[in-house]
Design an enzyme around this catalytic site. Structure first.
Site, PDB file in Angstrom:
ATOM      1  N   SER A   2       0.804  -1.221   0.000  1.00 29.17           N
ATOM      2  CA  SER A   2       0.000   0.000   0.000  1.00 29.17           C
ATOM      3  C   SER A   2       0.838   1.272   0.000  1.00 29.17           C
ATOM      4  O   SER A   2       0.297   2.365  -0.160  1.00 29.17           O
ATOM      5  CB  SER A   2      -0.948   0.027   1.209  1.00 29.17           C
ATOM      6  OG  SER A   2      -0.238   0.310   2.394  1.00 29.17           O
TER       7      SER A   2
ATOM      8  N   LYS B 290       1.722   4.318   7.382  1.00 33.00           N
ATOM      9  CA  LYS B 290       0.880   5.148   6.523  1.00 33.00           C
ATOM     10  C   LYS B 290       1.245   6.625   6.684  1.00 33.00           C
ATOM     11  O   LYS B 290       1.902   7.034   7.643  1.00 33.00           O
ATOM     12  CB  LYS B 290      -0.603   4.997   6.901  1.00 33.00           C
ATOM     13  CG  LYS B 290      -1.208   3.634   6.636  1.00 33.00           C
ATOM     14  CD  LYS B 290      -1.427   3.389   5.160  1.00 33.00           C
ATOM     15  CE  LYS B 290      -2.127   2.062   4.919  1.00 33.00           C
ATOM     16  NZ  LYS B 290      -1.319   0.913   5.319  1.00 33.00           N
TER      17      LYS B 290
END
Length: 229
Positions: free
Chosen positions: A149, A187
């Site tokens: 991701s 993230k």
């Protein structure tokens, strides 16, 4: 000039180092200075570090070194603003310490971290050898990246994330976020409408939204290592 609390803390740390050879824990410092939270200890240590009185020794638990002591141990009278200060002698010039290109530090390797859906970040006993030149100041640890991701940020499955320990971060920084006290993910951190948004760097993934009390920052990305097989 140091505040009375800064002066008290550096004397307490030095005393413990002389008595036991180990710097006190954050909990012990909090209690000794009668502070309400450990965040107050963090602020005091950061201020003393910036002023050249303390140094954090990386990759070692409870590792603080007193570089120099206040020049006058007698607290001064309050200044006009009401803050107690301690007069200081001017700091001696410090010679910059160069890091040899072949110096290697063994970082704690704390399992795997998700660059995808959150997975558990495992505490482990393994270590990862890392060139010292890749690391800045502060305490660091390593995590193995799992998932794709964050590929658009150049972070790939199997990479090793080098993380500087911190519990704060600015919008847009890549962080290790502990979600609901159980799962960790790598993230971009954003704050949006009273919520915490964890953004991937891959158009195939959607942002993740959480309440502020569900997310704890455990570090900021400081570097990457990649092994080629």
């Amino acid at each position: 000039m140091l505040t009375a609390k800064q002066h008290e803390l550096i004397r307490f740390i030095q005393q413990r180092l002389e008595e036991t050879g180990i710097s006190p824990s954050f909990e012990e410092m909090k209690e000794a200075l009668d502070l309400k939270s450990k965040s107050g200890v963090h602020r005091l240590i950061s201020a003393l570090e910036e002023r050249g009185f303390l140094r954090r020794l990386p990759n070692r638990a409870r590792a603080l070194e007193v570089i120099r002591q206040p020049g006058d141990t007698t607290p001064a009278r309050s200044n006009a603003a009401g803050g107690n200060v301690v007069p200081m002698v001017p700091p001696a010039p410090r010679v910059a310490e160069s890091v040899a290109a072949n110096d290697v530090i063994e970082l704690p390797l704390h399992g795997r971290i998700a660059a995808g859906a959150p997975i558990e970040a495992l505490e482990g006993q393994s270590t990862l050898p890392v060139p010292a030149a890749l690391l800045g100041p502060g305490e660091h640890y390593a995590l193995e990246v799992s998932g794709d991701s964050m590929v658009e940020a150049g972070i790939f499955d199997g990479d090793f994330a080098l993380v500087r320990r911190t519990n704060t971060a600015r919008d847009g920084e890549i962080v290790v976020a502990l979600v609901r006290g159980e799962e960790a993910t790598l993230k971009y951190l954003r704050k949006e409408g009273g919520q915490i948004r964890l953004d991937p760097a891959n158009a195939a993934y959607d942002p993740q939204f959480y309440r502020p009390d569900e997310v704890e920052v455990q570090g900021k990305l400081a570097g990457l290592l990649r092994r080629y097989h």
